[in-house]
Design an enzyme around this catalytic site. Structure first.
Site, PDB file in Angstrom:
ATOM      1  N   GLN A   1       1.532   6.155  -4.712  1.00 13.14           N
ATOM      2  CA  GLN A   1       1.957   7.308  -5.719  1.00 13.14           C
ATOM      3  C   GLN A   1       2.262   6.489  -6.966  1.00 13.14           C
ATOM      4  O   GLN A   1       2.942   7.143  -7.716  1.00 13.14           O
ATOM      5  CB  GLN A   1       3.157   7.960  -5.084  1.00 13.14           C
TER       6      GLN A   1
ATOM      7  N   ASP B   1      -8.993   6.970  -2.594  1.00 12.72           N
ATOM      8  CA  ASP B   1      -7.926   7.047  -3.327  1.00 12.72           C
ATOM      9  C   ASP B   1      -8.422   8.071  -4.448  1.00 12.72           C
ATOM     10  O   ASP B   1      -9.680   8.043  -4.702  1.00 12.72           O
ATOM     11  CB  ASP B   1      -7.013   6.252  -3.598  1.00 12.72           C
TER      12      ASP B   1
ATOM     13  N   TYR C   1      -5.454   7.242   4.205  1.00 10.80           N
ATOM     14  CA  TYR C   1      -5.443   6.104   3.135  1.00 10.80           C
ATOM     15  C   TYR C   1      -4.751   4.719   3.657  1.00 10.80           C
ATOM     16  O   TYR C   1      -5.514   3.721   3.507  1.00 10.80           O
ATOM     17  CB  TYR C   1      -4.972   6.617   1.976  1.00 10.80           C
TER      18      TYR C   1
ATOM     19  N   GLU D   1       0.821  -1.146   0.025  1.00  9.51           N
ATOM     20  CA  GLU D   1       0.086  -0.113  -0.060  1.00  9.51           C
ATOM     21  C   GLU D   1       0.860   1.256  -0.026  1.00  9.51           C
ATOM     22  O   GLU D   1       0.662   2.108  -0.680  1.00  9.51           O
ATOM     23  CB  GLU D   1      -0.905   0.031   1.113  1.00  9.51           C
TER      24      GLU D   1
END
Ligand code: SF4
Length: 384
Positions: free
Chosen positions: A63, A159, A141, A58
């Site tokens: 990104q 997200d 997140y 994760e």
């Protein structure tokens, strides 16, 4: 009546229950879960419930594209198969494995968090979201993703994929890229969340966004929730998600010096709390207005390292885009003339042979000219 104007005792409806009957909400959850079981990609982190492995994935996925992450994920876990191994490792070894993934604060924070888990939690990743989110680098997140997937906690992830799906499903007018919209998307995702299997449901929504409800080419015909999708029903899929126009990204001209002293070059380490912190690089900085790139290079070497250098030739001009700005760097081969290193900015330095460069973690912008530098034609010895 309360301050909000709602009659006392009547619960305010959220976006989901305000627009859909309970039966429909249940039906959406079932349709999504059925679709996910059938269509989900067999990704390596989906084969495990080990919270450490899920956490690694994760952090990387936050990104970075899935296709890029897979190889990094596997290499990282080969080197650091558990949290204790990661905690014991040198930060530099962690950064070397992260090289090229970008957003290096993720690696630095993860390393610090691993040490805290070992020291404060006996090496056991906390299954309490309130404790987990207090660790470095764990934001909303990561907390929701790891807590729901590894521990079954009912926290909804938000997200880019989730926001796009929700924006279309419920025709949400709030811009997806405005920070002020986040609480509303979070509340909507929480309302839709399947409390019986929050980990799988979270992944199902993200997977729908990645595979079906794509940014510019959504496959609405094959979408498992198209019967309830307001944007699809109103033929307004192209209108959502609403986005704020981005401000133009600033551009910074830079000068960088590859300074030879004999057959060695000097490299410097960036401060750990800076952008690209802990990585090594060739000394460089922004140019001043009206300054030539060569003059900037000489000035920067003097200011950062106390070295007098002579510019010999231009090695390369590299362009690189970061999230909030772009750079164009003129890179020069220089010869050391005089001076002992007195660092002003970098936290460390080394004089290294070109063959040793591969041992150090460098940012991508440096890799763009390191290959040029290590070509055989380069001058490597200057006694002047
Ligand atoms: Fe996205 Fe189309 Fe499905 Fe609506 S119907 S959720 S717009 S893919």
């Amino acid at each position: 009546m309360g301050k909000s104007g709602n009659p006392k005792g009547r619960a305010k409806k959220g976006l989901v229950s305000g627009r859909l009957e309970q039966m429909d909400i249940q039906a959406i959850r079932r349709a999504l879960m059925r679709w996910y079981v059938k269509h989900r990609r067999p990704l390596p982190w989906r084969e495990t419930l080990d919270p450490y492995r899920i956490w690694v994935s994760e952090i990387m996925l936050q990104q970075t594209q899935v296709a890029t992450v897979i190889a990094y994920y596997q290499r990282f876990l080969t080197a650091f198969p558990d949290i204790r191994t990661l905690a014991r490792a040198d930060l530099e070894a962690v950064l070397k494995l992260w090289e090229g993934l970008g957003y290096y604060a993720r690696a630095r924070n993860f390393h610090r968090a691993a040490n805290l888990v070992v020291n404060d939690f006996g090496g056991k990743i906390p299954d309490d979201p309130a404790a987990f989110i207090a660790l470095p680098g764990v934001g909303d997140y990561i907390n929701a993703a790891v807590s729901s997937i590894a521990f079954g906690r009912p926290l909804a992830v938000v997200d880019g994929n989730v926001k796009r799906v929700l924006a279309r499903l419920f025709e949400i007018q709030a811009p997806v890229n405005a920070a002020a919209s986040y609480p509303m998307f979070k509340a909507t995702a929480a309302e839709l969340l399947d409390q019986n299997d929050p980990g799988a449901f979270n992944q199902a929504v993200m997977e729908l966004g990645a595979l079906v409800c794509k940014p510019s080419t959504p496959d609405c015909g094959g979408c498992p929730v198209n019967s309830w999708c307001r944007a699809f029903g109103h033929d307004r899929v192209g209108v959502f998600p609403v986005k704020l126009k981005k401000a133009p990204v600033p551009h910074h001209p830079m000068a960088v010096g590859v300074v030879f002293k004999g057959d060695r070059v000097i490299i410097v380490r960036r401060p750990e709390d800076a952008m690209l912190g802990g990585l090594w690089e060739f000394p460089g900085d922004r140019m001043r207005v009206k300054e030539t790139a060569e003059a900037a290079c000489v000035r920067i070497l003097s200011e950062q390292l106390g070295l007098a250098v002579r510019v010999k030739s231009r090695l390369a001009q590299v362009r690189h885009a970061y999230t909030h700005f772009k750079i164009t760097a003129d890179v020069f081969v220089c010869a050391w003339v005089s001076g002992r290193v007195r660092r002003n900015g970098p936290t460390d330095h080394r004089w290294v042979a070109l063959s040793e460069l591969k041992k150090y973690p460098f940012p991508k912008s440096n890799h763009k000219f390191i290959s040029e530098l290590t070509k055989p034609r380069m001058p490597s010895n200057d006694k002047n």
